[in-house]
Scaffold this motif. Structure first.
Motif, PDB file in Angstrom:
ATOM      1  N   ALA A  48      33.437  47.244  44.843  1.00  0.00           N
ATOM      2  CA  ALA A  48      32.242  47.572  44.056  1.00  0.00           C
ATOM      3  C   ALA A  48      32.304  48.993  43.517  1.00  0.00           C
ATOM      4  CB  ALA A  48      30.988  47.381  44.911  1.00  0.00           C
ATOM      5  N   ILE A  49      32.750  49.940  44.323  1.00  0.00           N
ATOM      6  CA  ILE A  49      32.865  51.331  43.880  1.00  0.00           C
ATOM      7  C   ILE A  49      33.950  51.452  42.811  1.00  0.00           C
ATOM      8  CG2 ILE A  49      33.520  53.666  44.604  1.00  0.00           C
ATOM      9  CD1 ILE A  49      32.058  53.001  47.301  1.00  0.00           C
ATOM     10  N   ASN A  50      35.058  50.755  42.994  1.00  0.00           N
ATOM     11  CA  ASN A  50      36.129  50.781  41.988  1.00  0.00           C
ATOM     12  C   ASN A  50      35.621  50.288  40.637  1.00  0.00           C
ATOM     13  OD1 ASN A  50      37.986  51.730  43.840  1.00  0.00           O
ATOM     14  ND2 ASN A  50      38.943  49.751  44.188  1.00  0.00           N
ATOM     15  N   ILE A  51      34.901  49.194  40.629  1.00  0.00           N
ATOM     16  CA  ILE A  51      34.387  48.626  39.376  1.00  0.00           C
ATOM     17  C   ILE A  51      33.314  49.534  38.764  1.00  0.00           C
ATOM     18  CG2 ILE A  51      32.957  46.745  38.451  1.00  0.00           C
ATOM     19  CD1 ILE A  51      35.795  45.866  38.738  1.00  0.00           C
ATOM     20  N   ALA A  52      32.361  49.963  39.581  1.00  0.00           N
ATOM     21  CA  ALA A  52      31.250  50.769  39.063  1.00  0.00           C
ATOM     22  C   ALA A  52      31.707  52.136  38.566  1.00  0.00           C
ATOM     23  CB  ALA A  52      30.177  50.929  40.134  1.00  0.00           C
ATOM     24  N   SER A  53      32.814  52.636  39.092  1.00  0.00           N
ATOM     25  CA  SER A  53      33.307  53.962  38.719  1.00  0.00           C
ATOM     26  C   SER A  53      34.007  53.993  37.364  1.00  0.00           C
ATOM     27  CB  SER A  53      34.279  54.486  39.782  1.00  0.00           C
ATOM     28  OG  SER A  53      33.613  54.667  41.003  1.00  0.00           O
ATOM     29  N   ASP A  54      34.326  52.834  36.820  1.00  0.00           N
ATOM     30  CA  ASP A  54      35.070  52.800  35.563  1.00  0.00           C
ATOM     31  C   ASP A  54      34.198  52.248  34.437  1.00  0.00           C
ATOM     32  OD1 ASP A  54      36.836  52.563  33.464  1.00  0.00           O
ATOM     33  OD2 ASP A  54      38.457  51.756  34.705  1.00  0.00           O
ATOM     34  N   PRO A  55      33.737  53.104  33.531  1.00  0.00           N
ATOM     35  CA  PRO A  55      32.872  52.635  32.441  1.00  0.00           C
ATOM     36  C   PRO A  55      33.553  51.617  31.521  1.00  0.00           C
ATOM     37  CG  PRO A  55      33.458  54.951  32.137  1.00  0.00           C
ATOM     38  CD  PRO A  55      33.988  54.537  33.477  1.00  0.00           C
ATOM     39  N   LYS A  56      34.890  51.577  31.530  1.00  0.00           N
ATOM     40  CA  LYS A  56      35.603  50.604  30.687  1.00  0.00           C
ATOM     41  C   LYS A  56      35.387  49.168  31.169  1.00  0.00           C
ATOM     42  CE  LYS A  56      39.246  53.938  29.835  1.00  0.00           C
ATOM     43  NZ  LYS A  56      39.454  54.741  31.026  1.00  0.00           N
ATOM     44  N   ILE A  57      34.935  49.006  32.407  1.00  0.00           N
ATOM     45  CA  ILE A  57      34.681  47.681  32.981  1.00  0.00           C
ATOM     46  C   ILE A  57      33.232  47.249  32.720  1.00  0.00           C
ATOM     47  CG2 ILE A  57      34.802  46.315  35.126  1.00  0.00           C
ATOM     48  CD1 ILE A  57      37.463  47.251  34.214  1.00  0.00           C
ATOM     49  N   HIS A  58      32.449  48.109  32.094  1.00  0.00           N
ATOM     50  CA  HIS A  58      31.051  47.824  31.740  1.00  0.00           C
ATOM     51  C   HIS A  58      30.192  47.475  32.958  1.00  0.00           C
ATOM     52  CE1 HIS A  58      32.487  47.915  27.646  1.00  0.00           C
ATOM     53  NE2 HIS A  58      33.387  47.012  27.951  1.00  0.00           N
ATOM     54  N   PRO A  59      30.016  48.443  33.877  1.00  0.00           N
ATOM     55  CA  PRO A  59      29.184  48.168  35.047  1.00  0.00           C
ATOM     56  C   PRO A  59      27.732  47.887  34.645  1.00  0.00           C
ATOM     57  CG  PRO A  59      29.839  50.484  34.979  1.00  0.00           C
ATOM     58  CD  PRO A  59      30.552  49.795  33.870  1.00  0.00           C
ATOM     59  N   THR A  60      27.082  47.063  35.451  1.00  0.00           N
ATOM     60  CA  THR A  60      25.677  46.731  35.219  1.00  0.00           C
ATOM     61  C   THR A  60      24.797  47.898  35.650  1.00  0.00           C
ATOM     62  OG1 THR A  60      25.369  45.810  37.435  1.00  0.00           O
ATOM     63  CG2 THR A  60      26.149  44.286  35.701  1.00  0.00           C
ATOM     64  N   PHE A  61      23.511  47.829  35.309  1.00  0.00           N
ATOM     65  CA  PHE A  61      22.572  48.859  35.754  1.00  0.00           C
ATOM     66  C   PHE A  61      22.556  48.950  37.273  1.00  0.00           C
ATOM     67  CE2 PHE A  61      18.418  49.914  37.484  1.00  0.00           C
ATOM     68  CZ  PHE A  61      18.268  51.200  37.000  1.00  0.00           C
ATOM     69  N   GLU A  62      22.533  47.793  37.945  1.00  0.00           N
ATOM     70  CA  GLU A  62      22.494  47.776  39.412  1.00  0.00           C
ATOM     71  C   GLU A  62      23.736  48.439  39.997  1.00  0.00           C
ATOM     72  OE1 GLU A  62      21.875  45.057  37.490  1.00  0.00           O
ATOM     73  OE2 GLU A  62      19.717  44.838  37.886  1.00  0.00           O
ATOM     74  N   GLU A  63      24.899  48.168  39.403  1.00  0.00           N
ATOM     75  CA  GLU A  63      26.126  48.797  39.877  1.00  0.00           C
ATOM     76  C   GLU A  63      26.096  50.304  39.653  1.00  0.00           C
ATOM     77  OE1 GLU A  63      29.273  45.106  39.188  1.00  0.00           O
ATOM     78  OE2 GLU A  63      28.728  46.387  37.487  1.00  0.00           O
ATOM     79  N   GLU A  64      25.562  50.730  38.521  1.00  0.00           N
ATOM     80  CA  GLU A  64      25.446  52.165  38.252  1.00  0.00           C
ATOM     81  C   GLU A  64      24.469  52.830  39.212  1.00  0.00           C
ATOM     82  OE1 GLU A  64      24.417  52.204  34.106  1.00  0.00           O
ATOM     83  OE2 GLU A  64      26.527  52.222  33.485  1.00  0.00           O
TER      84      GLU A  64
END
Length: 186
Positions: free
Chosen positions: A79-95
């Protein structure tokens, strides 16, 4: 005891329901029969093949990694890996979760940049992350130390000591302040 252990084990696989038109269903069944595989195996291999060839690119359009760069068996690390990369387009909840993790970085990582994550802590804290976020929303204005105290208790109850959340000689109040807030003049 055995059933209790079984309930606590993570699932090895998950169920996914998809809608297919008759032509696509026939094609899928045809490929499965032709290869002597199950429909599930055909889908898994197709998805992995596509995922292996789907790359995140840098600003110069050079590939920097595919799904394996973000994958980890630990839910929190993933989850941290995905949320840390804006190129993966994290959701509001992930941010929002990432913001919480950055503010309380010493519980989740050895460094503020979240480059070296504390796997033991994540194993204990991550299953409660939604509850921690709810508590953070409710208490951050009136009691900023509430979640830090709760996480310390969770880690202590799991047998970890203060070293697992110590923030290199920083006191609680300093690491609970978002560094970006320090430059706001009001």
């Amino acid at each position: 005891m055995t059933t209790e252990r079984k309930r606590k084990r993570p699932q090895k696989s998950e169920s996914l329901t998809i809608r297919l038109d008759p032509k696509m269903r026939f094609a899928l069944e045809f490929v499965a029969r032709l290869r002597g595989q199950t429909i599930t195996k055909v889908i898994e291999r197709a998805v992995l093949s596509d995922a292996d060839n789907a790359y995140v690119v840098d600003e110069n359009h050079n590939p920097v990694g595919n799904w394996t760069k973000y994958w980890d068996v630990n839910d929190g690390v993933r989850a941290i890996n995905i949320a840390s990369d804006p190129k993966i387009h994290p959701t509001f909840e992930e941010e929002e979760i990432l913001d919480f993790v950055k503010i309380h970085w010493n519980f989740f990582s050895f460094d503020r940049e979240l480059l070296f994550l504390k796997r033991d802590n994540l194993e204990i804290l991550w299953p409660q992350i939604e509850s921690l976020i709810d508590d953070w929303r409710e208490n951050k204005v009136t009691n900023r130390k509430y979640c830090a105290k709760r996480m310390r208790e969770m880690l202590t109850n799991a047998g970890l000591d203060e070293k697992s959340w110590a923030a290199s000689s920083m006191d609680d109040e300093r690491y609970l302040i978002d560094p970006s807030d320090a430059i706001i003049p009001f």
